[in-house]
Scaffold this motif. Structure first.
Motif, PDB file in Angstrom:
ATOM      1  N   ASN A  69       0.851  -1.157   0.063  1.00  0.00           N
ATOM      2  CA  ASN A  69       0.090  -0.237   0.100  1.00  0.00           C
ATOM      3  C   ASN A  69       0.888   1.216   0.029  1.00  0.00           C
ATOM      4  O   ASN A  69       1.683   1.421   0.952  1.00  0.00           O
ATOM      5  N   ARG A  97       0.848   6.824   5.930  1.00  0.00           N
ATOM      6  CA  ARG A  97       0.678   5.939   7.035  1.00  0.00           C
ATOM      7  C   ARG A  97      -0.795   6.114   7.563  1.00  0.00           C
ATOM      8  O   ARG A  97      -1.384   4.878   8.223  1.00  0.00           O
ATOM      9  N   GLU A  98      -1.215   7.270   7.920  1.00  0.00           N
ATOM     10  CA  GLU A  98      -2.688   7.313   8.277  1.00  0.00           C
ATOM     11  C   GLU A  98      -3.691   6.736   7.569  1.00  0.00           C
ATOM     12  O   GLU A  98      -4.625   6.203   8.020  1.00  0.00           O
ATOM     13  N   ASP A  99      -3.494   7.020   6.273  1.00  0.00           N
ATOM     14  CA  ASP A  99      -4.718   6.419   5.220  1.00  0.00           C
ATOM     15  C   ASP A  99      -4.461   4.826   5.431  1.00  0.00           C
ATOM     16  O   ASP A  99      -5.342   4.008   5.475  1.00  0.00           O
ATOM     17  N   ARG A 142      -3.395   2.991   8.102  1.00  0.00           N
ATOM     18  CA  ARG A 142      -4.083   2.588   9.354  1.00  0.00           C
ATOM     19  C   ARG A 142      -5.631   2.705   9.286  1.00  0.00           C
ATOM     20  O   ARG A 142      -6.497   1.751   9.870  1.00  0.00           O
ATOM     21  N   HIS A 143      -6.250   3.778   8.393  1.00  0.00           N
ATOM     22  CA  HIS A 143      -7.660   3.762   8.348  1.00  0.00           C
ATOM     23  C   HIS A 143      -8.312   2.344   7.773  1.00  0.00           C
ATOM     24  O   HIS A 143      -9.342   1.883   8.136  1.00  0.00           O
ATOM     25  N   GLU A 144      -7.653   2.202   6.506  1.00  0.00           N
ATOM     26  CA  GLU A 144      -8.125   0.910   5.865  1.00  0.00           C
ATOM     27  C   GLU A 144      -7.005   0.287   4.945  1.00  0.00           C
ATOM     28  O   GLU A 144      -6.376   1.007   4.256  1.00  0.00           O
ATOM     29  N   HIS A 145      -6.902  -0.854   4.797  1.00  0.00           N
ATOM     30  CA  HIS A 145      -6.001  -1.723   4.081  1.00  0.00           C
ATOM     31  C   HIS A 145      -6.195  -3.005   3.542  1.00  0.00           C
ATOM     32  O   HIS A 145      -6.982  -3.852   4.193  1.00  0.00           O
ATOM     33  N   ASN A 193       2.823  -1.418   4.361  1.00  0.00           N
ATOM     34  CA  ASN A 193       2.688  -0.030   3.934  1.00  0.00           C
ATOM     35  C   ASN A 193       4.108   0.527   3.755  1.00  0.00           C
ATOM     36  O   ASN A 193       4.906   0.556   4.665  1.00  0.00           O
ATOM     37  N   ALA A 243      -5.757   3.911  -3.031  1.00  0.00           N
ATOM     38  CA  ALA A 243      -7.303   4.063  -2.268  1.00  0.00           C
ATOM     39  C   ALA A 243      -8.406   3.688  -3.076  1.00  0.00           C
ATOM     40  O   ALA A 243      -9.163   2.906  -2.631  1.00  0.00           O
ATOM     41  N   SER A 256      -7.724  -0.059  -2.148  1.00  0.00           N
ATOM     42  CA  SER A 256      -8.537  -0.506  -1.012  1.00  0.00           C
ATOM     43  C   SER A 256      -9.773  -0.183  -1.285  1.00  0.00           C
ATOM     44  O   SER A 256     -10.746  -1.415  -0.735  1.00  0.00           O
TER      45      SER A 256
END
Length: 106
Positions: free
Chosen positions: A24, A28-30, A32-35, A41, A69, A98
């Protein structure tokens, strides 16, 4: 660089049991939100992006699948081009990212 569909990625992940790294390329924050569950990452924005991919893959010969994304996100295609230029031989861009994967895998 080749693009692959969700079905092709599912086959690589499942019945074909291919030895590949799923990356991915979002911040990093994206991530952590979903993957996608089996992915790691490495943000495209990292200064040493291609070196980091090579370290994780172990070799430029290993298959590397990149995603971000959704279909509108250009990051995975940009990352794939960069890896191509750095001499990676088996780079795939999963354009659906994702959003496409999680729509079909809950």
């Amino acid at each position: 660089m080749q693009t692959i569909s969700r079905e092709e990625l599912e086959a690589m992940n499942g019945s074909e049991k291919r030895d590949f790294v799923l990356i991915n390329v979002l911040p990093r924050e994206d991530f952590r939100h979903e993957h996608i569950r089996t992915s790691i990452n490495i943000p495209k924005a990292s200064e040493d992006f291609s070196d980091e991919v090579e370290r994780v893959a172990g070799s430029k010969e290993r298959e590397v699948v990149l995603y971000c994304a959704n279909f509108d996100c250009p990051l995975s295609a940009e990352a794939a081009r960069e890896l191509d230029e750095k001499g990676f031989n088996h780079v795939y861009d999963y354009e659906g990212g994702s959003a496409d994967w999680l729509k079909h895998h809950h």
